[in-house]
Design an enzyme around this catalytic site. Structure first.
Site, PDB file in Angstrom:
ATOM      1  N   TRP A 234      -3.732  -2.594  -1.469  1.00  0.00           N
ATOM      2  CA  TRP A 234      -3.437  -3.912  -2.085  1.00  0.00           C
ATOM      3  C   TRP A 234      -3.971  -4.780  -0.650  1.00  0.00           C
ATOM      4  O   TRP A 234      -4.396  -4.978   0.873  1.00  0.00           O
ATOM      5  CB  TRP A 234      -1.427  -4.294  -1.669  1.00  0.00           C
ATOM      6  CG  TRP A 234      -1.003  -5.882  -1.619  1.00  0.00           C
ATOM      7  CD1 TRP A 234      -0.746  -6.210  -3.513  1.00  0.00           C
ATOM      8  CD2 TRP A 234      -1.291  -7.530  -0.810  1.00  0.00           C
ATOM      9  NE1 TRP A 234      -0.785  -7.272  -3.026  1.00  0.00           N
ATOM     10  CE2 TRP A 234      -1.305  -7.757  -1.673  1.00  0.00           C
ATOM     11  CE3 TRP A 234      -1.201  -7.216   0.518  1.00  0.00           C
ATOM     12  CZ2 TRP A 234      -0.867  -9.227  -1.166  1.00  0.00           C
ATOM     13  CZ3 TRP A 234      -1.300  -8.677   0.538  1.00  0.00           C
ATOM     14  CH2 TRP A 234      -0.884 -10.028   0.395  1.00  0.00           C
TER      15      TRP A 234
ATOM     16  N   ASN B 114      -1.931   2.305   5.894  1.00  0.00           N
ATOM     17  CA  ASN B 114      -1.623   1.079   6.245  1.00  0.00           C
ATOM     18  C   ASN B 114      -1.716   0.015   6.717  1.00  0.00           C
ATOM     19  O   ASN B 114      -1.375   0.886   8.854  1.00  0.00           O
ATOM     20  CB  ASN B 114       0.156   1.337   5.649  1.00  0.00           C
ATOM     21  CG  ASN B 114      -0.266   2.015   3.906  1.00  0.00           C
ATOM     22  OD1 ASN B 114      -1.207   2.032   3.060  1.00  0.00           O
ATOM     23  ND2 ASN B 114       1.079   2.355   3.629  1.00  0.00           N
ATOM     24  N   GLY B 115      -1.290  -1.134   6.783  1.00  0.00           N
ATOM     25  CA  GLY B 115      -1.956  -1.949   8.243  1.00  0.00           C
ATOM     26  C   GLY B 115      -2.159  -2.331   7.906  1.00  0.00           C
ATOM     27  O   GLY B 115      -3.915  -3.047   7.087  1.00  0.00           O
TER      28      GLY B 115
ATOM     29  N   ARG C 202       4.940  -0.327  -4.292  1.00  0.00           N
ATOM     30  CA  ARG C 202       4.739  -0.540  -3.211  1.00  0.00           C
ATOM     31  C   ARG C 202       4.095  -2.174  -3.741  1.00  0.00           C
ATOM     32  O   ARG C 202       3.452  -2.802  -2.885  1.00  0.00           O
ATOM     33  CB  ARG C 202       4.353  -0.538  -2.389  1.00  0.00           C
ATOM     34  CG  ARG C 202       5.252   0.992  -1.952  1.00  0.00           C
ATOM     35  CD  ARG C 202       4.763   2.216  -0.679  1.00  0.00           C
ATOM     36  NE  ARG C 202       4.453   1.311   0.223  1.00  0.00           N
ATOM     37  CZ  ARG C 202       5.029   1.622   0.604  1.00  0.00           C
ATOM     38  NH1 ARG C 202       6.917   2.207   1.286  1.00  0.00           N
ATOM     39  NH2 ARG C 202       5.139   0.901   2.781  1.00  0.00           N
TER      40      ARG C 202
ATOM     41  N   GLU D  21      16.940 -18.781  -4.992  1.00  0.00           N
ATOM     42  CA  GLU D  21      16.819 -17.434  -5.549  1.00  0.00           C
ATOM     43  C   GLU D  21      16.205 -17.115  -7.740  1.00  0.00           C
ATOM     44  O   GLU D  21      15.373 -16.474  -7.130  1.00  0.00           O
ATOM     45  CB  GLU D  21      17.623 -16.262  -5.275  1.00  0.00           C
ATOM     46  CG  GLU D  21      17.732 -15.226  -5.969  1.00  0.00           C
ATOM     47  CD  GLU D  21      16.671 -13.742  -5.108  1.00  0.00           C
ATOM     48  OE1 GLU D  21      16.235 -13.655  -5.514  1.00  0.00           O
ATOM     49  OE2 GLU D  21      16.413 -14.643  -3.750  1.00  0.00           O
TER      50      GLU D  21
ATOM     51  N   GLU E 100       8.452 -15.029  -9.440  1.00  0.00           N
ATOM     52  CA  GLU E 100       7.838 -13.872  -8.992  1.00  0.00           C
ATOM     53  C   GLU E 100       7.178 -13.220  -9.912  1.00  0.00           C
ATOM     54  O   GLU E 100       5.614 -12.051 -10.396  1.00  0.00           O
ATOM     55  CB  GLU E 100       8.745 -13.200  -8.462  1.00  0.00           C
ATOM     56  CG  GLU E 100       8.963 -13.013  -6.551  1.00  0.00           C
ATOM     57  CD  GLU E 100       9.886 -12.792  -6.097  1.00  0.00           C
ATOM     58  OE1 GLU E 100       9.968 -11.918  -4.911  1.00  0.00           O
ATOM     59  OE2 GLU E 100      11.328 -12.498  -7.169  1.00  0.00           O
TER      60      GLU E 100
ATOM     61  N   LYS F 260       6.280  -4.571  -2.985  1.00  0.00           N
ATOM     62  CA  LYS F 260       7.865  -4.227  -2.556  1.00  0.00           C
ATOM     63  C   LYS F 260       8.460  -4.291  -0.639  1.00  0.00           C
ATOM     64  O   LYS F 260       8.656  -5.395  -0.663  1.00  0.00           O
ATOM     65  CB  LYS F 260       8.192  -3.355  -3.654  1.00  0.00           C
ATOM     66  CG  LYS F 260       9.610  -3.045  -2.868  1.00  0.00           C
ATOM     67  CD  LYS F 260      11.201  -3.578  -3.748  1.00  0.00           C
ATOM     68  CE  LYS F 260      12.138  -3.058  -3.517  1.00  0.00           C
ATOM     69  NZ  LYS F 260      12.439  -4.634  -4.832  1.00  0.00           N
TER      70      LYS F 260
ATOM     71  N   LYS G  47      12.678 -15.795  -8.493  1.00  0.00           N
ATOM     72  CA  LYS G  47      12.574 -14.436  -9.397  1.00  0.00           C
ATOM     73  C   LYS G  47      11.383 -15.025 -10.911  1.00  0.00           C
ATOM     74  O   LYS G  47      10.841 -14.161 -11.174  1.00  0.00           O
ATOM     75  CB  LYS G  47      14.189 -14.357  -9.913  1.00  0.00           C
ATOM     76  CG  LYS G  47      14.702 -13.740  -8.891  1.00  0.00           C
ATOM     77  CD  LYS G  47      14.154 -11.881  -8.633  1.00  0.00           C
ATOM     78  CE  LYS G  47      14.728 -11.206  -7.693  1.00  0.00           C
ATOM     79  NZ  LYS G  47      14.087 -11.676  -6.462  1.00  0.00           N
TER      80      LYS G  47
ATOM     81  N   HIS H 143      15.985 -37.644  -4.499  1.00  0.00           N
ATOM     82  CA  HIS H 143      15.236 -37.776  -3.479  1.00  0.00           C
ATOM     83  C   HIS H 143      13.993 -37.677  -3.544  1.00  0.00           C
ATOM     84  O   HIS H 143      12.771 -37.099  -2.676  1.00  0.00           O
ATOM     85  CB  HIS H 143      16.167 -37.230  -2.183  1.00  0.00           C
ATOM     86  CG  HIS H 143      17.054 -37.799  -1.337  1.00  0.00           C
ATOM     87  ND1 HIS H 143      17.562 -38.920  -1.579  1.00  0.00           N
ATOM     88  CD2 HIS H 143      18.285 -37.350  -1.774  1.00  0.00           C
ATOM     89  CE1 HIS H 143      18.948 -39.376  -1.282  1.00  0.00           C
ATOM     90  NE2 HIS H 143      19.480 -38.340  -1.274  1.00  0.00           N
TER      91      HIS H 143
ATOM     92  N   CYS I  33       0.749  -1.326  -0.004  1.00  0.00           N
ATOM     93  CA  CYS I  33      -0.069  -0.353   0.062  1.00  0.00           C
ATOM     94  C   CYS I  33       1.118   1.268  -0.123  1.00  0.00           C
ATOM     95  O   CYS I  33       2.048   1.369   0.555  1.00  0.00           O
ATOM     96  CB  CYS I  33      -1.345  -0.053   1.191  1.00  0.00           C
ATOM     97  SG  CYS I  33      -1.983  -1.551   1.226  1.00  0.00           S
TER      98      CYS I  33
END
Length: 630
Positions: free
Chosen positions: A76, A102-103, A27, A503, A510, A625, A507, A526, A2
Site C-alpha cells: 500500500w 511493512n511499516g 488489508r 458511521e 468508504e 483494513k 460507510k 448551523h 500491506c
C-alpha cells in the site's frame, strides 16, 4: 496495511506465497510481488506487478518461478507511487539480499544518502530499499572481517550467525515501524524476520516453516503459530524456528493454536464478504455476549481486565481512544457509560492524543478501541499513556494482535474474521461490548439491581432484533437504485443516533466513493443546511425517544428546501406523510441499543449503492483494513 508472507521448506514456495497473498488482500494494497530462491542458491527470481494479485498470477503463468524458499508482499503506497519499481520485494547489495517490509522508516532519507555515498544504487522511491542495502552492507562488512563475523554469535549460533547479525546490526538505525523478512542469496534455506510495531506471525510446520503478517494467511498450512513481539528476531529454517531478542539474546516463544478454519474466511455463497458479514451480526452479537451477562448479580463480567472491582471503583474518569469506525463506537460508549455509570468519559482521536499533552488525572483509565489490534495511531496513543503511568485496556477483535499484547488487559470482541475493509460486524460488536462495559461500571457505582436486569433483558433480545432489521434488505436495495447517482448525502440523528449518522456516512464514503456527512440533526441549521437541494438526500434516524419531535422539526426544515428524505424509523407515524420520500422500518429497541439496530439499514444502503455503482465493495480504493502506518 500491506501483507507479508514467507516460506522455507522442501516444497515449491510459489503456491503458498500467492495463496497467502490472496488471503491478505483485504488489508488493502496497490501492487504485489514475490521472490524465490532455489535450495541450491544462485540468483533471486523476482516477479512484481501493479494492481491486483491476479495480475501477478498472470505473470507467473508465463514466467514461472522455482524455489523452495520465498517471500511475498502486497504493498500500500507510502513512499513513492504504485509502480513496479516500488513494489516489494526489494533486492539489496547487487543481489545479496531480498527484503519485504511493512511499516514506515522515518529516517530513510538520511540512511539513503549515506548508502549512496558508499556507492549503492537505488531503483525505487521506497524506504524499504534502504533496509535491503543497509543489511547487504552489514553482511559485506561481516564477511570481510573475522572479528565482525564472530559478533553474530550473540544473536545466533552456527553457519547462520553472520546473516542474523547483518539484520540485527541494521535494526538500531531504523527509526519508525517495521515488520520485515529477509532472504539471503548465499543462505538459501534461511529467512530472518524482525518486528517493531508491525505484526508478524510464524507458522510452525514439519520440515517447513511459514511467516505472515496475519494468521489468516496460514490457515490450512499449520495449526501452530508464534506471535513475534517487538524487538524480536526470528531465525527460520525448514527444520527450526529460533527467536532472539534484538538486545537480550535467545527467548522461548509461546506456541499457540491457530483457531480459525477455512470456512471462516469464505464468502459462504454471499456475493461479497461485506454482505456476509452484515448478515453475520446476530451471531457475532451473541458471541460478544456469551458468558458475559450475569443475571445473578445483574451485571456483566469480563475475564481480561486484570483489575479488581476495588481498583475499578477507584477510577473516576475514562478516556476512549480510537480511529475511524472505532471512534464512532467510542462516541456511543461515551453516551452509554456517562448515562449508566455517571462517570465522565472523553473520546479522543488516537492520532491526536499521542501528540497532545492533555491533563490526565491519575485516576483515569485508558481504553484503546480497535478492530484489528494493529492500528498504528491507537497503538502509539496507548504507549504514550502507559509511559505516563496510566493503566491501559484494549477492546479489539484479533487475539495476539499488537494492541492486545501491549495493553495491560482488555476485552475481545469474538466477532470472527472480518475480511471486508469497511467494518460492519466488528462495529456492532464493539457497541455491544461497550454497552456491557457501561452496565459493569454502572453496577460498580450507583445502578440498581433492577435496572441492571432490565439492561440484560434488552441485550439478550438484541440479536433477534437485528435479525428482524435485516429483513429490510430488499426495500433498502430499491431505495439504493433510486439514489445511486447522487453525489452527496447527509446523515442526521440525535442523542445515541448521532454517532450512528457519522458511521452511516462513513460507510457510504468508504465503499461507494460518494461524498457524505453525518451531523446531529439540530446542527444542520448551523451550516450544513446550505447543502440541501433536490439532488442531496438526507437520511434521518427517527427512533422513538425523547428527541423524536425535535428531530421531526429538523426533518421539516430539509423538506421545506425540497431535499429528498429517507427516514429510518421504528414506527410508522402519520406525521411522516408528505414529509418523507422513503421509509425503512426497523424493530423498536431501547434508545441505548438503537445504534446497533439502526446501523443495519445504513450498512445495507452503502453496500447496495456501491454494488450498483460497480465499486469494489470488499476492497475499496485507497483503503486498508489494518492501518499500520501513522
Amino acid at each position: 496495511m500491506c501483507g507479508i508472507v514467507g516460506y522455507v521448506g522442501k516444497k515449491e514456495a510459489t503456491p503458498f506465497l500467492v495463496g497467502g497473498l490472496r488471503r491478505l488482500e483485504y488489508r488493502g494494497y496497490d501492487s504485489a510481488g514475490i521472490a524465490t530462491l532455489p535450495n541450491t542458491g544462485g540468483v533471486f527470481q523476482l516477479n512484481r506487478a501493479v494492481g491486483k494479485i491476479d495480475r501477478l498470477a498472470d505473470l507467473l503463468e508465463t514466467n514461472p518461478m522455482a524455489g523452495t524458499t520465498g517471500i511475498g508482499h502486497t504493498r500500500w503506497a507510502t513512499h513513492g507511487p504504485a509502480t513496479t519499481e516500488n513494489a516489494h520485494p526489494h533486492i539489496g547489495g547487487r543481489g545479496l539480499v531480498a527484503v519485504v517490509h511493512n511499516g514506515v522508516i522515518e529516517n530513510y532519507q538520511v540512511l539513503k544518502e549515506a548508502l549512496v555515498e558508499k556507492g549503492y544504487m537505488f531503483q525505487s522511491a521506497t524506504d524499504t530499499e534502504v533496509i535491503s542495502h543497509l543489511i547487504a552492507d552489514n553482511l559485506k562488512t561481516l564477511l570481510d572481517s573475522p572479528a565482525g563475523s564472530e559478533a553474530g554469535s550473540a544473536a545466533s549460533e552456527g553457519p547462520n550467525a553472520v546473516f542474523v547479525e547483518a539484520v540485527r546490526a541494521a535494526l538500531p538505525y531504523l527509526r519508525g515501524t517495521y515488520g520485515l523478512v529477509v532472504m539471503f542469496r548465499d543462505r538459501p534455506e534461511l529467512l530472518v524476520a524482525a518486528r517493531c510495531g508491525s505484526p508478524l506471525v510464524l507458522g510452525v510446520g514439519r520440515g517447513e516453516q511459514f511467516i505472515a503478517s496475519d494468521s489468516s494467511a496460514l490457515i490450512g498450512h499449520t495449526e501452530r503459530i508464534i506471535y513475534l513481539a517487538d524487538h524480536q528476531i526470528a531465525v527460520i529454517t525448514s527444520d527450526s524456528i529460533q527467536v532472539v531478542h534484538r538486545d537480550q539474546g535467545r527467548v522461548r516463544p509461546e506456541v499457540r493454536v491457530l483457531e480459525n478454519r477455512d470456512q471462516d474466511v469464505s464468502t459462504d455463497g454471499y456475493a461479497h464478504y461485506m454482505l456476509k458479514e452484515i448478515y453475520e451480526q446476530p451471531t457475532s452479537l451473541r458471541n460478544a455476549m456469551r458468558g458475559r451477562l450475569d443475571r445473578e448479580s445483574a451485571t456483566a463480567k469480563f475475564g481480561g481486565l486484570n483489575l479488581t472491582p476495588a481498583q475499578l471503583r477507584g477510577v473516576n474518569r475514562l478516556i476512549l481512544t480510537a480511529c475511524g469506525t472505532s471512534w464512532h463506537s467510542s462516541l456511543v460508549g461515551e453516551y452509554l457509560i456517562e448515562e449508566f455509570a455517571r462517570m465522565p468519559v472523553e473520546v479522543e482521536y488516537a492520532s491526536e492524543l499521542r501528540y497532545r499533552n492533555p491533563p490526565v488525572a491519575h485516576d483515569t483509565l485508558i481504553f484503546g478501541i480497535t478492530q484489528s489490534g494493529e492500528t498504528a495511531d491507537t497503538l502509539a496513543a496507548l504507549r504514550e499513556m502507559k509511559r505516563k503511568g496510566h493503566h491501559t485496556l484494549a477492546i479489539c477483535n484479533v487475539i495476539g494482535s499488537s494492541i492486545a499484547q501491549e495493553a495491560d488487559g482488555g476485552i475481545y470482541l469474538h466477532a470472527g474474521p472480518e475480511v471486508g475493509v469497511a467494518s460492519t460486524k466488528a462495529f456492532t460488536s464493539q457497541l455491544c461490548v461497550l454497552t456491557m462495559l457501561a452496565l459493569y461500571f454502572g453496577r460498580l457505582r450507583h445502578l440498581s439491581f433492577e435496572a441492571g436486569l432490565r439492561i440484560i433483558d434488552q441485550l439478550e433480545n438484541l440479536p433477534t432484533a437485528v435479525e428482524h432489521a435485516l429483513g429490510c434488505d430488499a426495500q433498502v436495495k430499491r431505495i439504493a437504485e433510486k439514489y445511486k447517482d447522487c453525489s452527496n448525502f447527509l446523515y442526521l440523528g440525535r442523542n445515541y443516533n448521532f454517532p450512528t449518522a457519522l458511521e452511516g456516512a462513513l460507510k457510504l464514503k468508504e465503499i461507494s466513493y460518494i461524498h457524505a456527512e453525518g451531523y446531529p440533526s439540530a446542527e444542520m441549521k448551523h451550516g450544513p443546511i446550505a447543502l440541501v437541494d433536490e439532488n442531496t438526500p438526507s437520511v434521518f434516524l427517527l427512533s422513538r425517544s425523547n428527541v423524536y419531535d425535535k428531530t421531526m422539526s429538523n426533518l421539516q426544515e430539509v423538506k421545506a428546501r425540497r431535499g429528498p428524505v429517507i427516514a429510518v424509523v421504528d414506527q410508522v407515524d402519520s406525521k411522516l406523510d408528505g414529509l418523507v420520500d422513503d421509509i425503512i422500518e426497523i424493530p423498536y429497541v431501547e434508545d441505548f441499543l438503537q445504534p446497533i439496530v439502526a446501523t443495519i439499514p445504513l450498512q445495507l444502503l452503502a453496500y447496495h449503492i456501491a454494488v450498483l455503482r460497480g465499486c469494489d465493495v470488499d476492497k475499496p480504493r485507497n483503503l486498508a483494513k489494518s492501518v499500520t502506518v501513522e
